[in-house]
Design a protein around this motif. Structure first.
Motif, mmCIF file in Angstrom:
data_model
loop_
_atom_site.group_PDB
_atom_site.id
_atom_site.type_symbol
_atom_site.label_atom_id
_atom_site.label_comp_id
_atom_site.label_asym_id
_atom_site.label_seq_id
_atom_site.Cartn_x
_atom_site.Cartn_y
_atom_site.Cartn_z
ATOM 1 N N LEU A 115 -46.884 23.278 -10.277
ATOM 2 C CA LEU A 115 -46.554 22.004 -10.904
ATOM 3 C C LEU A 115 -45.189 21.514 -10.407
ATOM 4 O O LEU A 115 -44.221 22.306 -10.318
ATOM 5 C CB LEU A 115 -46.529 22.148 -12.433
ATOM 6 C CG LEU A 115 -47.875 22.364 -13.112
ATOM 7 C CD1 LEU A 115 -47.672 22.562 -14.613
ATOM 8 C CD2 LEU A 115 -48.798 21.188 -12.874
ATOM 9 N N LEU A 116 -45.132 20.257 -10.100
ATOM 10 C CA LEU A 116 -43.858 19.638 -9.672
ATOM 11 C C LEU A 116 -43.285 18.911 -10.893
ATOM 12 O O LEU A 116 -43.843 17.898 -11.359
ATOM 13 C CB LEU A 116 -44.099 18.664 -8.525
ATOM 14 C CG LEU A 116 -44.742 19.284 -7.257
ATOM 15 C CD1 LEU A 116 -44.981 18.201 -6.200
ATOM 16 C CD2 LEU A 116 -43.848 20.351 -6.689
ATOM 17 N N GLU A 117 -42.173 19.425 -11.442
ATOM 18 C CA GLU A 117 -41.576 18.856 -12.646
ATOM 19 C C GLU A 117 -40.090 18.543 -12.372
ATOM 20 O O GLU A 117 -39.375 19.374 -11.771
ATOM 21 C CB GLU A 117 -41.700 19.823 -13.828
ATOM 22 C CG GLU A 117 -43.125 20.037 -14.264
ATOM 23 C CD GLU A 117 -43.231 20.994 -15.439
ATOM 24 O OE1 GLU A 117 -44.170 20.883 -16.240
ATOM 25 O OE2 GLU A 117 -42.338 21.887 -15.536
ATOM 26 N N HIS A 118 -39.656 17.350 -12.863
ATOM 27 C CA HIS A 118 -38.262 16.944 -12.665
ATOM 28 C C HIS A 118 -37.681 16.560 -14.025
ATOM 29 O O HIS A 118 -38.335 15.876 -14.811
ATOM 30 C CB HIS A 118 -38.193 15.724 -11.700
ATOM 31 C CG HIS A 118 -36.799 15.353 -11.342
ATOM 32 N ND1 HIS A 118 -36.018 14.438 -12.061
ATOM 33 C CD2 HIS A 118 -35.996 15.774 -10.326
ATOM 34 C CE1 HIS A 118 -34.832 14.328 -11.492
ATOM 35 N NE2 HIS A 118 -34.777 15.132 -10.406
ATOM 36 N N LYS A 119 -36.455 16.973 -14.253
ATOM 37 C CA LYS A 119 -35.820 16.715 -15.533
ATOM 38 C C LYS A 119 -35.181 15.327 -15.486
ATOM 39 O O LYS A 119 -34.312 15.050 -14.653
ATOM 40 C CB LYS A 119 -34.756 17.782 -15.822
ATOM 41 C CG LYS A 119 -34.185 17.685 -17.220
ATOM 42 C CD LYS A 119 -33.252 18.860 -17.473
ATOM 43 C CE LYS A 119 -32.718 18.823 -18.898
ATOM 44 N NZ LYS A 119 -31.795 19.953 -19.164
ATOM 45 N N TYR A 120 -35.602 14.534 -16.352
ATOM 46 C CA TYR A 120 -35.077 13.163 -16.427
ATOM 47 C C TYR A 120 -34.834 12.839 -17.884
ATOM 48 O O TYR A 120 -35.779 12.954 -18.704
ATOM 49 C CB TYR A 120 -36.098 12.184 -15.805
ATOM 50 C CG TYR A 120 -35.672 10.746 -15.909
ATOM 51 C CD1 TYR A 120 -34.605 10.260 -15.115
ATOM 52 C CD2 TYR A 120 -36.295 9.861 -16.781
ATOM 53 C CE1 TYR A 120 -34.215 8.915 -15.223
ATOM 54 C CE2 TYR A 120 -35.911 8.532 -16.865
ATOM 55 C CZ TYR A 120 -34.866 8.067 -16.086
ATOM 56 O OH TYR A 120 -34.447 6.725 -16.197
ATOM 57 N N GLN A 121 -33.552 12.448 -18.138
ATOM 58 C CA GLN A 121 -33.138 12.115 -19.495
ATOM 59 C C GLN A 121 -33.497 13.260 -20.453
ATOM 60 O O GLN A 121 -34.145 13.103 -21.465
ATOM 61 C CB GLN A 121 -33.775 10.785 -19.976
ATOM 62 C CG GLN A 121 -33.314 9.578 -19.213
ATOM 63 C CD GLN A 121 -33.957 8.286 -19.705
ATOM 64 O OE1 GLN A 121 -34.821 8.314 -20.580
ATOM 65 N NE2 GLN A 121 -33.478 7.138 -19.199
ATOM 66 N N ASP A 122 -33.132 14.432 -20.049
ATOM 67 C CA ASP A 122 -33.314 15.661 -20.838
ATOM 68 C C ASP A 122 -34.772 15.969 -21.121
ATOM 69 O O ASP A 122 -35.115 16.725 -22.035
ATOM 70 C CB ASP A 122 -32.538 15.579 -22.173
ATOM 71 C CG ASP A 122 -31.017 15.487 -21.972
ATOM 72 O OD1 ASP A 122 -30.573 16.051 -20.935
ATOM 73 O OD2 ASP A 122 -30.378 14.917 -22.809
ATOM 74 N N ARG A 123 -35.624 15.365 -20.330
ATOM 75 C CA ARG A 123 -37.057 15.683 -20.496
ATOM 76 C C ARG A 123 -37.653 16.009 -19.140
ATOM 77 O O ARG A 123 -37.305 15.410 -18.131
ATOM 78 C CB ARG A 123 -37.814 14.487 -21.121
ATOM 79 C CG ARG A 123 -37.412 14.203 -22.565
ATOM 80 C CD ARG A 123 -38.209 13.030 -23.089
ATOM 81 N NE ARG A 123 -39.647 13.336 -23.057
ATOM 82 C CZ ARG A 123 -40.562 12.420 -23.356
ATOM 83 N NH1 ARG A 123 -40.232 11.181 -23.678
ATOM 84 N NH2 ARG A 123 -41.839 12.748 -23.294
#
Length: 788
Positions: A115-123
């Motif tokens: 899975l490709l996941e990126h943290k954006y705005q603490d999510r």
């Protein structure tokens, strides 16, 4: 080496196959294990690359995808495809493949998705999926190459090892086994061949191995086999000599009932030689028929082989020889059973019993016939009467019994002796037989009594025959030493119409005969069940005997019994006579039957004992030993033994002075009582004699049961034994049995010097009869000679 490649070298072939199979299986097992570990190692390397991608490359790819840097993403994917084993890399956004490097295969791949996941705005935002495909074909190619190398290497090793093992096995074992085989092929049980020695190089003093033990065992086997063969040969010769020497015929067969051997006796009886009989079926050589029916008897050998048990033929078989001669035989067949339980054949043993069977037939005939007149005796008459009674179911069919008692026969016996009386009976028998039909039976019932059984005869016809018989006797004249005698006959007539007992019918006939005598003799009396005259006659006899006892109208007589060598008196037999009112002597044959019939015989016995003991006490100083006859009634009297014992209490008479005589038939009929009485009186010192011995066929069978001191041989055998070889044989046999059992014998009816001499030749112990001493009154007895 030629032995190694022989076609029949099965052990070598099996060894090769075994080595190849074992080596192949072992190679396959080790190869499989090695390939398994190599495959695991290759797969683990690919998994390691995938793990590096997840750890090292996944974060940079996530950043590039977040900023959507196409060039950077493609560069990163291309670098991943260059890794060993990585076939294809794809980035999937949503459902679409946005970036891709390499081309995927349809098979032999390992797929991994990240899975490709990126943290954006603490999510954490999911921006796609990285899909990696690893190729396994290269792994499989490497494994296949290894398999080929391993299999070729192992096949070469297997061939070399198998060859070495075979050569080594041949050198150590196979060539010696062929040497052993050659020795076995040359082996002969009757002699020892060359000792078996294996050609081997062994150090001196080395312990024996298996081949040494094998050669030693074979050599010992030769010795044991030779010894056993010689022993079996000797035993076989002994067996043949034995079979050829025994008096029985012997036939040996195989399991198929074919003859293997017959001995000389069998050759003589069957008419077949051993050479001719071998190979023939037993039933062909041993042809047996039933003596009476002439039917073929089943083969006993076949029955023995089939059942596995001993089989006997019946006692009525005859062997038909090859020439047609007949031989009476007794035979038995027994199976020959091997150690394992298999039936190997059978042995048939048979012997010639022609003489014995003829003797048996003669003895059977004597048991059922009167030797003097050759007529059926009382026992046979009763047997045939018994057969006739059940057949009387139809009231229209009747049989007749005639009970005939000769009148004045006693005059002939007393005047001229028993020889004259016997001659008269023989002559009269011929005359009587001519007056009856072939279907009728004329029998001598005893003494001067005859019986006739008229089969299927009406009363009218029966009376005609009875009258013919009476007239025949009445007209008969007996001439003896220039003296002429006339006799008569009293006949009792009984019609058989109801199912009654033999005893009752004969009793009725006897009663009718008595009535004929009472009515004046020489006449016929027809029995009527309701007539009172018979009852009155019965009561008259009872009263007459009872009065005679009360009034001492009986008189004791004695007849001497002498030693066979010195002819001196050994002891006396006590006899009884009835003195009538006119001082006429009435003999026991007239009053004993009614006394027995009406149950007062025991009273007569007691009177005889009382008078005898009284006489013995009176003549105590000179009193001889005496023999007293006892009846069946006394044997059955429980108080009789005590009655006798009471007469010994005063001590004036000793037990050894008294001998008691009981007839054979009475003893057998009252066996338990007789044994008890004998036991009780023997304790007092008394001795016992078995009277009329030999009159019954069961004599010898019961003799062992009776502890008697004397056997009185029945006079019917003694009186004619000088002229009749059968009577002589019977007397000799009885004496011999008595001698073996330590029982002294007494011959009755010794009437002349010829019989005295014959008895002396046989070795009989004592004699009794007119030839050595007639009966006299006990009161006239004079002790003028010493007793022996």
């Amino acid at each position: 080496m030629r032995q190694l490649f022989r076609k029949d070298n099965l052990i070598a072939k099996r060894l090769i196959v075994g080595v190849v199979l074992f080596s192949t299986l072992l190679s396959l097992l080790t190869t499989s294990i090695q390939l398994y570990f190599d495959y695991r190692q290759s797969v683990e390397a690919i998994n390691e690359h995938l793990h590096q991608i997840e750890v090292s490359s996944l974060p940079t790819i996530v950043n590039s995808v977040w900023v959507i840097d196409h060039e950077q993403i493609q560069t990163q994917l291309d670098s991943l495809v260059k890794l060993k084993g990585i076939e294809c890399v794809e980035i999937i956004v949503g459902d679409d493949v946005r970036w891709k490097a390499g081309s995927p295969k349809k098979t032999s791949v390992i797929e991994r998705s990240f899975l490709l996941e990126h943290k954006y705005q603490d999510r954490m935002q999911n921006i796609g999926t990285l899909r990696v495909l690893a190729d396994l074909d290269e792994v499989y190619d490497q494994l296949l190459d290894k398999i080929l190398v391993i299999l070729i290497t192992n096949a070469l090793k297997t061939f070399l090892v198998a060859g070495f093992i075979i050569l080594f096995f041949h050198y150590l074992i196979t060539r010696h086994l062929y040497r052993l085989l050659e020795s076995f092929q040359k082996f002969r049980p009757q002699s020892i061949n060359t000792q078996l020695i294996f050609n081997r190089h062994k150090k001196p003093g080395s312990p024996p191995d298996e081949l040494d033990l094998l050669s030693s065992a074979f050599n010992q086997l030769q010795v044991n086999t030779r010894d056993s063969y010689q022993k079996l040969t000797t035993e076989k010769e002994k067996l043949h000599i034995t079979l050829n020497s025994i008096i029985d015929g012997v036939i040996v067969s195989d399991e198929s009932c074919l003859v293997e051997f017959i001995n000389p006796v069998a050759e003589a009886l069957t008419g077949w030689t051993n050479r001719e009989a071998v190979g023939q079926s037993v039933s062909t050589v041993f042809n047996v028929l039933h003596e009476t029916t002439r039917e073929v008897v089943s083969d006993p050998v076949e029955r023995a082989v089939t059942s596995g048990a001993v089989r006997h033929l019946s006692d009525h078989c005859v062997l038909i020889s090859r020439s047609g001669n007949e031989t009476a035989i007794e035979t038995s067949a027994a199976p020959i059973i091997g150690a394992g339980g298999d039936i190997l054949g059978a042995i048939l043993v048979f012997n010639d019993v022609t003489s014995a069977r003829q003797l048996t037939q003669e003895l059977n005939w004597n048991a059922s016939h009167d030797p003097l007149t050759r007529l059926p005796n009382r026992r046979e008459f009763e047997r045939r009467l018994q057969l006739a009674i059940p057949a009387n179911e139809n009231e229209t069919v009747s049989h007749i019994i005639l009970f005939m008692d000769l009148d004045q026969f006693k005059v002939v016996n007393d005047t001229c002796g028993h020889a004259a009386g016997d001659n008269l009976l023989r002559q009269l028998t011929s005359s009587l037989e001519s007056q009856i039909r072939k279907s009728d039976i004329l029998a001598r019932l005893g003494g001067d009594e005859f019986g006739v059984l008229l089969h299927d005869c009406s009363i009218e016809k029966g009376l005609q025959i009875a009258e013919q018989l009476r007239k025949t006797v009445d007209s008969f004249r007996f001439i003896w030493q220039e003296k002429s005698f006339r006799i008569g006959v009293s006949i009792g007539f009984v019609s058989i119409r109801e199912d009654d007992s033999v005893t009752n019918y004969i009793h009725h006939a006897d009663m009718a005969c008595y009535e004929a005598k009472a009515a004046g003799r020489n006449r016929i009396h027809v029995f009527q069940a309701e007539e009172g005259a018979v009852k009155e006659a019965e009561l008259a006899w009872v009263n007459r005997i009872t009065d005679a006892i009360d009034k001492n109208q009986f008189e004791l007589h004695v007849q001497p019994i002498v030693c066979v060598k010195s002819l001196k008196v050994h002891h006396y037999e006590i006899l009884i006579r009835l003195i009538s009112d006119n001082n006429k002597i009435i003999y026991p044959n007239e009053f004993i039957p009614p006394a027995e019939r009406y149950g007062i015989m025991s009273n007569i016995d007691r009177w005889v004992i009382q008078q005898t003991f009284s006489w013995l006490k009176t003549h105590a100083a000179q009193a001889p030993k005496v023999a007293i006859n006892l009846s069946g009634a006394s044997l059955g009297d429980k108080e009789f033994s005590q009655f006798v014992a009471d007469h010994f209490e005063d001590g004036l008479v000793q037990g050894h002075q008294v001998c008691f005589e009981i007839t054979e038939t009475t003893a057998i009929a009252n066996m338990s009582q007789a044994l008890s009485l004998i036991s009780n009186l023997k304790e007092l010192g008394c001795s016992f004699a078995l009277d009329d011995f030999g009159s019954g066929l069961s004599s010898f069978a019961y003799l062992k049961s009776f502890p008697v001191d004397y056997l009185k041989i029945d006079g019917s055998f003694v009186r004619d034994m000088v002229d009749d070889p059968i009577d002589l044989a019977m007397v000799q046999a009885i004496h011999q049995v008595g001698k073996v059992m330590n029982i002294e014998t007494i011959a009755e009816h010794v009437e002349n010097d010829a019989l005295v001499s014959a008895c002396q030749d046989i070795g009989i112990n004592y004699l009794q009869g007119y030839g050595v001493g007639k009966p006299v009154s006990i009161s006239s007895l004079v002790f003028n000679e010493s007793l022996d």
